[in-house]
Structures are given as C-alpha cells and as structure tokens.
Write an enzyme that holds these catalytic residues in place. Structure first.
Site, short mmCIF file in Angstrom:
data_model
loop_
_atom_site.label_atom_id
_atom_site.label_comp_id
_atom_site.label_asym_id
_atom_site.label_seq_id
_atom_site.Cartn_x
_atom_site.Cartn_y
_atom_site.Cartn_z
N LEU A 51 -48.07 -21.87 -12.37
CA LEU A 51 -47.62 -20.58 -12.86
C LEU A 51 -47.57 -20.66 -14.37
O LEU A 51 -47.25 -21.71 -14.95
CB LEU A 51 -46.22 -20.24 -12.33
CG LEU A 51 -46.07 -20.02 -10.82
CD1 LEU A 51 -44.60 -19.80 -10.47
CD2 LEU A 51 -46.91 -18.84 -10.35
N ASP A 52 -47.87 -19.54 -15.05
CA ASP A 52 -47.73 -19.50 -16.49
C ASP A 52 -46.31 -19.90 -16.88
O ASP A 52 -45.35 -19.65 -16.14
CB ASP A 52 -48.00 -18.09 -17.03
CG ASP A 52 -49.44 -17.65 -16.83
OD1 ASP A 52 -50.30 -18.51 -16.57
OD2 ASP A 52 -49.69 -16.44 -16.94
N MET A 53 -46.18 -20.46 -18.07
CA MET A 53 -44.86 -20.84 -18.56
C MET A 53 -43.88 -19.67 -18.51
O MET A 53 -42.71 -19.82 -18.13
CB MET A 53 -44.98 -21.36 -20.00
CG MET A 53 -43.66 -21.80 -20.62
SD MET A 53 -43.94 -22.46 -22.29
CE MET A 53 -42.27 -22.89 -22.77
N THR A 55 -43.90 -17.09 -16.52
CA THR A 55 -43.74 -16.54 -15.18
C THR A 55 -42.75 -17.37 -14.38
O THR A 55 -42.77 -18.60 -14.44
CB THR A 55 -45.10 -16.51 -14.45
OG1 THR A 55 -46.04 -15.77 -15.23
CG2 THR A 55 -44.97 -15.87 -13.08
N ARG A 154 -51.81 -10.55 -15.67
CA ARG A 154 -51.44 -10.02 -16.98
C ARG A 154 -52.60 -9.26 -17.61
O ARG A 154 -52.43 -8.15 -18.14
CB ARG A 154 -50.98 -11.17 -17.88
CG ARG A 154 -49.76 -11.89 -17.33
CD ARG A 154 -49.52 -13.25 -17.96
NE ARG A 154 -49.07 -13.14 -19.35
CZ ARG A 154 -48.71 -14.19 -20.08
NH1 ARG A 154 -48.74 -15.41 -19.56
NH2 ARG A 154 -48.31 -14.03 -21.33
#
Length: 208
Positions: A51-53, A55, A154
């Site tokens: 997961l993105d930082m 998120t 995103r």
C-alpha cells in the site's frame, strides 16, 4: 506494532496505518516500515503486495517462501478481491462506472505516475458513489482495482476530475489542503488461504 487482524502458519493480515511505508525506502530516514515492524515479531513474514505510504488499511504478508510464492501467484492472477474507500472532490458522473486508462511512470517527476494512451500499461478501476455531501461538494466512493498499478486509484480518480482529498501528489491545492491525510483506505481483502484452500474475507472500516 501495527494491528494484526489474523495470523497463522501461512499468512498475516495487518491493518496498516497511514504514514507508514510498506517496505523500507532509500536512505536511513526511510528505514521504518510495516515489513520491518512485523518481521521483528514474525521473522519469516514476507511482503506480497504493498500500500502507498499515505494509504491505510488491509495488507497481507506471507510466512515463508512457499506461502509467498502461492500468494504472489494469487495476486498476479487477480484472485484476490480488494476494495477501497475514498473521499473525493465533487460528484462523479455517472455515479457508478469503470475507469480504463493506461498508466506509466512519469520518470522526470517520480514517484508520480501518469496516463499514457500509447505506452501505458492497461489499468482498470471500478467505482461506486456511496454518499455525497452537498455542503462540502465531496463524495465517498468505493473503489475496486482490477489491476495493481502503482498509484492507480489516485491517478484514475484525478484523471476523471475527482481527486482524492489530501492527495499531495495528484490533487489540486484546494482538495489537497482540505484533509490532513490521503483519504484512501483498503477496507476489504478477500483471498483463498494458500495452505488450506478456504476462502477468507477481512474488513476494516475507514478511519475517516
């Protein structure tokens, strides 16, 4: 320690907080990560997706190389069901649909990604508007990625004119400033247990 929802001999399901890297980044300032914290307690835990930082939400780690191999194949073959909740600017029209826009790394502006109709990799996201706030002109949406490109949700929401609030990479200044964090949360994860073969589903309510 991040909250562990499930743990057995094959896998771990973790609720990742926003602001924590999935894996260590470059340089000593980016050494802290979900993987590192979990491996301090479960040394055999291995990342199979990220997961993105910015998120938050559900992330699965495999235990040992064989479970890593099986889970990695499940992700590659799109056998893992993933759902996200986001709050976006405006009100998407239609209120339910699919976004099919190919994505590629925007190399001069890494880590940003961009839509590239000629060279991008096929990327598909389904979305549903769950609720609309007329006062703030924002909408709560559910998102289901059918592909797993970096920053896919995103970029796709920004590309149809409805950036996710708090997105410091893709939102316009007003949409970025209205939230203290990226309002994107991995709320559902469904997968087949790599050892037992049973179907499992985990949920985590959005903290926003």
């Amino acid at each position: 320690m991040p909250h562990i929802l499930f743990a057995d001999e094959a896998l771990l399901v973790i609720d990742k907080p926003a602001g924590l890297l999935s894996v260590p980044g470059r340089g000593p300032g980016h050494a802290d990560s979900l993987a590192g914290r979990i491996q301090a307690e479960y040394p055999d835990a291995r990342i199979v997706h990220r997961l993105d930082m910015a998120t938050s939400g559900l992330l699965v780690m495999a235990r040992g190389p064989e479970m890593e191999r099986r889970l990695s194949i499940a992700f590659q073959q799109r056998q893992v069901d993933k759902r996200y909740v986001a709050v976006v600017a405006g009100r998407p029209q239609p209120e339910q649909g699919e976004i099919s826009l190919p994505l590629i790394t925007d190399w001069p502006n890494r880590p940003r990604q961009k839509v590239d109709l000629e060279s991008g990799k096929p990327s598909l996201t389904a979305y549903w508007v769950v609720d609309h706030d007329g006062a703030t002109h924002t909408s709560r949406v559910e998102l289901q990625p059918h592909t797993g490109r970096s920053h896919q949700l995103r970029v796709h929401m920004m590309s149809i004119g409805h950036p996710i609030l708090g997105d410091d990479l893709y939102a316009d200044p007003a949409s970025r400033a209205v939230a203290p964090r990226l309002l994107l949360h991995a709320t559902l994860l469904g997968l087949t247990h790599p050892g037992k073969g049973c179907r499992m589903e985990f949920t985590s309510p959005a903290p926003f």
